[in-house]
Design a protein around this motif. Structure first.
Motif, short mmCIF file in Angstrom:
data_model
loop_
_atom_site.label_atom_id
_atom_site.label_comp_id
_atom_site.label_asym_id
_atom_site.label_seq_id
_atom_site.Cartn_x
_atom_site.Cartn_y
_atom_site.Cartn_z
N UNK A 13 85.08 39.24 -40.24
CA UNK A 13 84.63 39.89 -41.47
C UNK A 13 83.13 40.07 -41.43
N UNK A 14 82.65 41.03 -42.23
CA UNK A 14 81.22 41.23 -42.35
C UNK A 14 80.69 40.41 -43.51
N UNK A 15 79.68 39.58 -43.24
CA UNK A 15 79.02 38.81 -44.29
C UNK A 15 78.22 39.80 -45.16
N UNK A 16 77.53 40.71 -44.49
CA UNK A 16 76.81 41.79 -45.14
C UNK A 16 76.82 42.97 -44.18
N UNK A 17 76.61 44.16 -44.70
CA UNK A 17 76.69 45.34 -43.84
C UNK A 17 75.38 46.08 -43.71
N UNK A 18 74.30 45.48 -44.16
CA UNK A 18 72.99 46.11 -44.03
C UNK A 18 72.07 45.18 -43.28
N UNK A 19 71.23 45.77 -42.46
CA UNK A 19 70.26 44.97 -41.72
C UNK A 19 69.83 45.69 -40.47
N UNK A 20 68.65 45.38 -40.02
CA UNK A 20 68.09 46.00 -38.82
C UNK A 20 68.74 45.46 -37.55
N UNK A 21 69.04 44.15 -37.54
CA UNK A 21 69.56 43.50 -36.34
C UNK A 21 71.04 43.20 -36.51
N UNK A 22 71.82 43.60 -35.53
CA UNK A 22 73.27 43.35 -35.56
C UNK A 22 73.55 42.00 -34.90
N UNK A 23 74.04 41.06 -35.70
CA UNK A 23 74.29 39.70 -35.23
C UNK A 23 75.77 39.38 -35.33
N UNK A 24 76.31 38.79 -34.29
CA UNK A 24 77.67 38.26 -34.31
C UNK A 24 77.53 36.75 -34.51
N UNK A 25 78.18 36.25 -35.54
CA UNK A 25 78.15 34.80 -35.82
C UNK A 25 79.50 34.21 -35.47
N UNK A 26 79.51 33.29 -34.54
CA UNK A 26 80.74 32.62 -34.15
C UNK A 26 81.02 31.50 -35.15
N UNK A 27 82.20 31.54 -35.76
CA UNK A 27 82.54 30.58 -36.81
C UNK A 27 83.23 29.36 -36.22
N UNK A 28 82.41 28.34 -35.99
CA UNK A 28 82.94 27.04 -35.57
C UNK A 28 82.91 26.05 -36.73
N UNK A 29 82.71 26.60 -37.93
CA UNK A 29 82.55 25.80 -39.14
C UNK A 29 81.24 26.17 -39.81
N UNK A 30 80.88 27.45 -39.71
CA UNK A 30 79.57 27.93 -40.17
C UNK A 30 79.36 27.65 -41.66
N UNK A 31 78.14 27.28 -41.98
CA UNK A 31 77.73 27.06 -43.37
C UNK A 31 77.22 28.39 -43.93
N UNK A 32 77.60 28.71 -45.14
CA UNK A 32 77.18 29.97 -45.75
C UNK A 32 75.68 30.07 -45.89
N UNK A 33 75.01 28.95 -46.07
CA UNK A 33 73.56 29.00 -46.20
C UNK A 33 72.91 29.53 -44.91
N UNK A 34 73.47 29.20 -43.76
CA UNK A 34 72.94 29.72 -42.50
C UNK A 34 73.10 31.24 -42.43
N UNK A 35 74.22 31.75 -42.93
CA UNK A 35 74.42 33.20 -42.96
C UNK A 35 73.43 33.86 -43.92
N UNK A 36 73.19 33.22 -45.04
CA UNK A 36 72.20 33.76 -46.00
C UNK A 36 70.81 33.80 -45.37
N UNK A 37 70.48 32.78 -44.59
CA UNK A 37 69.18 32.76 -43.91
C UNK A 37 69.05 33.91 -42.91
N UNK A 38 70.10 34.17 -42.16
CA UNK A 38 70.09 35.31 -41.23
C UNK A 38 69.98 36.63 -41.99
N UNK A 39 70.67 36.73 -43.12
CA UNK A 39 70.60 37.94 -43.94
C UNK A 39 69.16 38.17 -44.41
#
Length: 79
Positions: A13-39
């Motif tokens: 799934x896409x956490x967000x669909x806007x951004x300059x850099x396209x990042x793939x996040x591998x979910x091994x138990x990812x914390x949402x705060x880490x995704x927010x930081x990348x966003x």
């Protein structure tokens, strides 16, 4: 015991669909705060299940790959 398989998303799934850099996040138990930081760093983030193959990851042509932390001993995961 494979705790990673128990907590990882079942479908990509896409956490967000806007951004300059396209990042793939591998979910091994990812914390949402880490995704927010990348966003906040202007990243478009697609979250993938832990069992996603390297070929599938690279086919998305990401600018970067984020390997999340996760529960338990990673050597217990057969993938």
């Amino acid at each position: 015991r494979d705790f990673i398989g128990e907590v990882s998303t079942r479908k990509s799934y896409f956490w967000n669909e806007k951004g300059k850099y396209k990042i793939v996040a591998m979910d091994y138990g990812v914390k949402w705060n880490l995704l927010r930081c990348l966003e906040e760093l202007n990243c478009k983030i697609e979250v993938l299940p832990a069992r996603t193959s390297s070929e599938e990851i690279l086919a998305r042509k990401p600018d970067g790959v984020f390997l999340s932390n996760g529960p338990g001993d990673p050597t217990a995961a057969p993938y």
